[in-house]
Write a protein that holds these residues in place. Sequence first.
Motif, PDB file in Angstrom:
ATOM      1  N   TRP A  92       0.822  -1.214   0.000  1.00 58.00           N
ATOM      2  CA  TRP A  92       0.000   0.000   0.000  1.00 58.00           C
ATOM      3  C   TRP A  92       0.854   1.261   0.000  1.00 58.00           C
ATOM      4  N   TRP A  93       2.021   1.218   0.634  1.00 57.77           N
ATOM      5  CA  TRP A  93       2.892   2.381   0.675  1.00 57.77           C
ATOM      6  C   TRP A  93       3.319   2.804  -0.733  1.00 57.77           C
ATOM      7  N   VAL A  94       3.395   1.846  -1.658  1.00 56.02           N
ATOM      8  CA  VAL A  94       3.781   2.167  -3.036  1.00 56.02           C
ATOM      9  C   VAL A  94       2.727   3.073  -3.670  1.00 56.02           C
ATOM     10  N   LEU A  95       1.468   2.785  -3.417  1.00 57.02           N
ATOM     11  CA  LEU A  95       0.398   3.617  -3.977  1.00 57.02           C
ATOM     12  C   LEU A  95       0.504   5.048  -3.462  1.00 57.02           C
ATOM     13  N   ALA A  96       0.748   5.207  -2.178  1.00 59.63           N
ATOM     14  CA  ALA A  96       0.897   6.545  -1.600  1.00 59.63           C
ATOM     15  C   ALA A  96       2.085   7.262  -2.230  1.00 59.63           C
ATOM     16  N   THR A  97       3.192   6.558  -2.394  1.00 60.86           N
ATOM     17  CA  THR A  97       4.383   7.153  -3.000  1.00 60.86           C
ATOM     18  C   THR A  97       4.106   7.608  -4.424  1.00 60.86           C
ATOM     19  N   VAL A  98       3.442   6.778  -5.193  1.00 64.52           N
ATOM     20  CA  VAL A  98       3.103   7.131  -6.576  1.00 64.52           C
ATOM     21  C   VAL A  98       2.223   8.379  -6.604  1.00 64.52           C
ATOM     22  N   LYS A  99       1.264   8.444  -5.703  1.00 64.96           N
ATOM     23  CA  LYS A  99       0.364   9.596  -5.671  1.00 64.96           C
ATOM     24  C   LYS A  99       1.101  10.875  -5.273  1.00 64.96           C
ATOM     25  N   PHE A 100       2.000  10.785  -4.298  1.00 62.22           N
ATOM     26  CA  PHE A 100       2.783  11.968  -3.903  1.00 62.22           C
ATOM     27  C   PHE A 100       3.702  12.421  -5.031  1.00 62.22           C
ATOM     28  N   LEU A 101       4.330  11.478  -5.714  1.00 69.66           N
ATOM     29  CA  LEU A 101       5.189  11.839  -6.844  1.00 69.66           C
ATOM     30  C   LEU A 101       4.380  12.466  -7.978  1.00 69.66           C
ATOM     31  N   ALA A 102       3.188  11.942  -8.218  1.00 73.35           N
ATOM     32  CA  ALA A 102       2.331  12.514  -9.252  1.00 73.35           C
ATOM     33  C   ALA A 102       1.926  13.941  -8.894  1.00 73.35           C
ATOM     34  N   ALA A 103       1.554  14.149  -7.633  1.00 78.76           N
ATOM     35  CA  ALA A 103       1.186  15.500  -7.193  1.00 78.76           C
ATOM     36  C   ALA A 103       2.367  16.450  -7.329  1.00 78.76           C
ATOM     37  N   ALA A 104       3.555  15.995  -6.937  1.00 79.14           N
ATOM     38  CA  ALA A 104       4.759  16.833  -7.071  1.00 79.14           C
ATOM     39  C   ALA A 104       5.052  17.121  -8.536  1.00 79.14           C
ATOM     40  N   GLY A 105       4.867  16.132  -9.391  1.00 79.63           N
ATOM     41  CA  GLY A 105       5.081  16.332 -10.827  1.00 79.63           C
ATOM     42  C   GLY A 105       4.099  17.319 -11.425  1.00 79.63           C
ATOM     43  N   LEU A 106       2.850  17.261 -10.979  1.00 78.35           N
ATOM     44  CA  LEU A 106       1.856  18.224 -11.467  1.00 78.35           C
ATOM     45  C   LEU A 106       2.238  19.641 -11.066  1.00 78.35           C
ATOM     46  N   VAL A 107       2.657  19.820  -9.812  1.00 73.29           N
ATOM     47  CA  VAL A 107       3.039  21.156  -9.335  1.00 73.29           C
ATOM     48  C   VAL A 107       4.311  21.629 -10.042  1.00 73.29           C
ATOM     49  N   ALA A 108       5.311  20.758 -10.147  1.00 76.81           N
ATOM     50  CA  ALA A 108       6.553  21.135 -10.834  1.00 76.81           C
ATOM     51  C   ALA A 108       6.285  21.476 -12.294  1.00 76.81           C
ATOM     52  N   GLY A 109       5.306  20.797 -12.871  1.00 76.42           N
ATOM     53  CA  GLY A 109       4.967  21.014 -14.274  1.00 76.42           C
ATOM     54  C   GLY A 109       4.361  22.373 -14.573  1.00 76.42           C
ATOM     55  N   ILE A 110       4.034  23.119 -13.535  1.00 73.45           N
ATOM     56  CA  ILE A 110       3.550  24.489 -13.754  1.00 73.45           C
ATOM     57  C   ILE A 110       4.700  25.344 -14.288  1.00 73.45           C
ATOM     58  N   TRP A 111       5.926  25.014 -13.887  1.00 70.72           N
ATOM     59  CA  TRP A 111       7.101  25.797 -14.287  1.00 70.72           C
ATOM     60  C   TRP A 111       8.070  25.033 -15.182  1.00 70.72           C
ATOM     61  N   ILE A 112       8.108  23.709 -15.061  1.00 69.40           N
ATOM     62  CA  ILE A 112       9.058  22.903 -15.832  1.00 69.40           C
ATOM     63  C   ILE A 112       8.304  22.230 -16.983  1.00 69.40           C
ATOM     64  N   PRO A 113       8.628  22.595 -18.222  1.00 69.70           N
ATOM     65  CA  PRO A 113       7.906  22.043 -19.377  1.00 69.70           C
ATOM     66  C   PRO A 113       7.934  20.511 -19.400  1.00 69.70           C
ATOM     67  N   GLY A 114       6.775  19.940 -19.591  1.00 72.50           N
ATOM     68  CA  GLY A 114       6.634  18.500 -19.742  1.00 72.50           C
ATOM     69  C   GLY A 114       6.360  17.725 -18.466  1.00 72.50           C
TER      70      GLY A 114
END
Length: 119
Positions: A46-68
Amino acid sequence: MILLPDPVWPVVVLAVIVAGDGLLTFRPPRAIAACLDGVGFPREWWWVLATVKFLAAAGLVAGIWIPGFGAAAAVGLVAYFLCAAAAHLRARYIGRDFWLNCLGMLTVCLAVCIVCFLL
């Protein structure tokens, strides 16, 4: 394909939702635990799912400034929820959790991909 989101607000909203979902996955309420058990996902992973979700959220936020980054995170979330839908179908666990949570999040992620990165 657009490499920076336009508009930005749906990406931010999705990031908040996914981060909250990640928090709930660490110590899931009874309904989420029943869903994960219902599809046969091992508790020790289950911890893997949480990690994937946190990384996805971080990627979405980073993607506001970092193309792609945001586009990759949004597409990754679509893939994640497609896999979740497949797990539900494989396990024949297609009750409310499948229709509202799984397919609902898949729809939201697809909408963000289309509206913010394709149009």
